[in-house]
Enzyme design. Structure first.
Site, PDB file in Angstrom:
ATOM      1  N   ASP A   1       0.855  -1.123  -0.008  1.00 30.56           N
ATOM      2  CA  ASP A   1       0.157  -0.008   0.029  1.00 30.56           C
ATOM      3  C   ASP A   1       0.797   1.420   0.119  1.00 30.56           C
ATOM      4  O   ASP A   1       2.214   1.052   0.251  1.00 30.56           O
ATOM      5  CB  ASP A   1      -0.876  -0.055   1.167  1.00 30.56           C
ATOM      6  CG  ASP A   1      -0.468  -0.542   2.604  1.00 30.56           C
ATOM      7  OD1 ASP A   1       0.811  -0.589   2.654  1.00 30.56           O
ATOM      8  OD2 ASP A   1      -1.098  -0.845   3.105  1.00 30.56           O
TER       9      ASP A   1
ATOM     10  N   ASN B   1      -7.744  -3.331  13.977  1.00 31.00           N
ATOM     11  CA  ASN B   1      -9.209  -3.760  13.607  1.00 31.00           C
ATOM     12  C   ASN B   1      -9.128  -4.878  12.558  1.00 31.00           C
ATOM     13  O   ASN B   1     -10.235  -5.402  12.007  1.00 31.00           O
ATOM     14  CB  ASN B   1      -9.668  -2.559  12.823  1.00 31.00           C
ATOM     15  CG  ASN B   1      -9.068  -2.136  11.782  1.00 31.00           C
ATOM     16  OD1 ASN B   1      -8.283  -2.674  11.247  1.00 31.00           O
ATOM     17  ND2 ASN B   1      -9.503  -1.002  10.863  1.00 31.00           N
TER      18      ASN B   1
ATOM     19  N   HIS C   1      -7.120  -5.087   9.673  1.00 31.68           N
ATOM     20  CA  HIS C   1      -7.141  -4.943   8.585  1.00 31.68           C
ATOM     21  C   HIS C   1      -5.916  -5.646   8.028  1.00 31.68           C
ATOM     22  O   HIS C   1      -4.648  -5.853   8.794  1.00 31.68           O
ATOM     23  CB  HIS C   1      -7.054  -3.388   8.252  1.00 31.68           C
ATOM     24  CG  HIS C   1      -5.837  -2.425   8.941  1.00 31.68           C
ATOM     25  ND1 HIS C   1      -6.018  -1.313   8.946  1.00 31.68           N
ATOM     26  CD2 HIS C   1      -4.768  -2.836   8.959  1.00 31.68           C
ATOM     27  CE1 HIS C   1      -4.951  -0.801   9.284  1.00 31.68           C
ATOM     28  NE2 HIS C   1      -3.939  -1.717   9.367  1.00 31.68           N
TER      29      HIS C   1
ATOM     30  N   GLU D   1      -9.704  -2.390   4.822  1.00 34.68           N
ATOM     31  CA  GLU D   1     -10.252  -2.072   6.237  1.00 34.68           C
ATOM     32  C   GLU D   1     -11.777  -2.877   6.320  1.00 34.68           C
ATOM     33  O   GLU D   1     -12.441  -3.375   5.314  1.00 34.68           O
ATOM     34  CB  GLU D   1     -10.622  -0.579   6.353  1.00 34.68           C
ATOM     35  CG  GLU D   1      -9.576   0.412   6.070  1.00 34.68           C
ATOM     36  CD  GLU D   1      -8.848   0.614   7.396  1.00 34.68           C
ATOM     37  OE1 GLU D   1      -8.777  -0.345   8.318  1.00 34.68           O
ATOM     38  OE2 GLU D   1      -8.071   1.443   7.750  1.00 34.68           O
TER      39      GLU D   1
HETATM   40  C1  F6R Z   1       1.341  -1.581   6.284  1.00 31.21           C
HETATM   41  C2  F6R Z   1       0.026  -2.226   6.173  1.00 31.21           C
HETATM   42  C3  F6R Z   1      -0.613  -2.413   7.576  1.00 31.21           C
HETATM   43  C4  F6R Z   1       0.001  -2.466   8.843  1.00 31.21           C
HETATM   44  C5  F6R Z   1      -0.711  -2.677   9.880  1.00 31.21           C
HETATM   45  C6  F6R Z   1       0.045  -3.012  11.276  1.00 31.21           C
HETATM   46  O1  F6R Z   1       1.884  -1.602   4.753  1.00 31.21           O
HETATM   47  O2  F6R Z   1      -0.230  -2.537   5.276  1.00 31.21           O
HETATM   48  O3  F6R Z   1      -1.702  -3.356   7.205  1.00 31.21           O
HETATM   49  O4  F6R Z   1       0.700  -3.899   8.460  1.00 31.21           O
HETATM   50  O5  F6R Z   1      -1.568  -1.542  10.161  1.00 31.21           O
HETATM   51  O6  F6R Z   1       0.717  -1.866  11.491  1.00 31.21           O
HETATM   52  P1  F6R Z   1       1.778  -2.045  12.780  1.00 31.21           P
HETATM   53  O7  F6R Z   1       2.869  -3.159  12.299  1.00 31.21           O
HETATM   54  O8  F6R Z   1       2.485  -0.583  12.761  1.00 31.21           O
HETATM   55  O9  F6R Z   1       1.150  -2.325  13.859  1.00 31.21           O
END
Ligand code: F6R
Length: 242
Positions: A67, A136, A138, A143
């Protein structure tokens, strides 16, 4: 799903790096799907260390990231391009021309998504997809929703995600509200999936996502249907399931 339980963040990072290293060694021209966020930082640091020791060669590797924020330029220190460059790309012998992320600077969402789908198709699909897990549920920026979106799309980030991301920005107003993300079908088509999770604050969502109902309300739950998923997590993140 294979679960690898690590004592702490550091061990989780080493174990995750083992899985990625094995992939790179066994298939030096493989396509790695990569993630940003705080969880994989230690994994990237391990990979860089192994490269510096001469144990890993990234010269044949292609990468596609999950992303990118819409509206951030590559030199913005909060863009995911900047993150990848800082934590991995600039520190190993990867060919910059074979590192791909959605183009956050493209204002036309349809065009940006179409172009990224084209890139994903042109590299021939992902061999190993690294994922983090949002509070959540994702994965990428897919989302909670009523549906699973198949391919690259533009998302309005939820308030929870904006809130979780604000730690990286000077103020909450600077947190982008939209992002381009790979879709669930693309993620599910990866031959192997590696998901890294750390910390007590993720324990409840780990249980819900991997032991609960398969639902687009918890997008990561779809991974229960993939035949080759490895979850590498520390004891705190696994505390509600093991
Ligand atoms: C990042 C991504 C997100 C993160 C997720 C967890 O490229 O795609 O899905 O992997 O938000 O983020 P952290 O590791 O910061 O808890």
């Amino acid at each position: 799903m294979k679960i690898i339980k690590a004592r702490d963040y550091q061990e989780m990072s080493r174990r995750a790096a083992n899985v990625i290293s094995a992939q790179v060694i066994m298939k030096p021209n493989c396509v790695l799907g990569l993630a940003t966020g705080s969880t994989p930082i230690g994994t990237y640091a391990e990979l860089v260390e192994r490269y510096q020791k001469g144990d890993l060669d990234f010269s044949g590797i292609t990468t596609v990231n999950l992303d990118e924020y819409k509206g951030l330029t590559r030199d913005n220190d909060q863009s995911y391009y900047y993150f990848m460059n800082e934590h991995l790309f600039s520190k190993v012998n990867i060919d910059p021309k074979r590192t791909f992320l959605p183009d956050g600077t493209e204002p036309d969402s349809a065009k940006a998504c179409e172009e990224y789908n084209r890139v994903i198709d042109s590299v021939g699909g992902v061999d190993l997809q690294l994922l983090g897990l949002g509070h959540n549920g994702h994965i990428g920026f897919n989302e909670p929703s009523d549906i699973f979106k198949a391919r690259t799309h533009c998302v309005d980030l939820t308030e929870t995600t904006v809130e979780a991301n604000k730690r990286f920005f000077a103020s909450i107003d600077e947190v982008p509200r939209q992002a381009y993300t790979m879709g669930i079908q693309t993620i599910m088509q990866a031959k192997k999936i590696l998901i890294v999770v750390s910390g007590k604050d993720k324990a409840a969502i780990v249980k819900e996502a991997f032991f609960g109902a398969i639902t687009p309300k918890v997008q990561a739950s779809v991974l229960q249907l993939h035949s080759d998923v490895t979850l590498v997590a520390d004891e705190a993140a696994l505390s509600e399931i093991i």
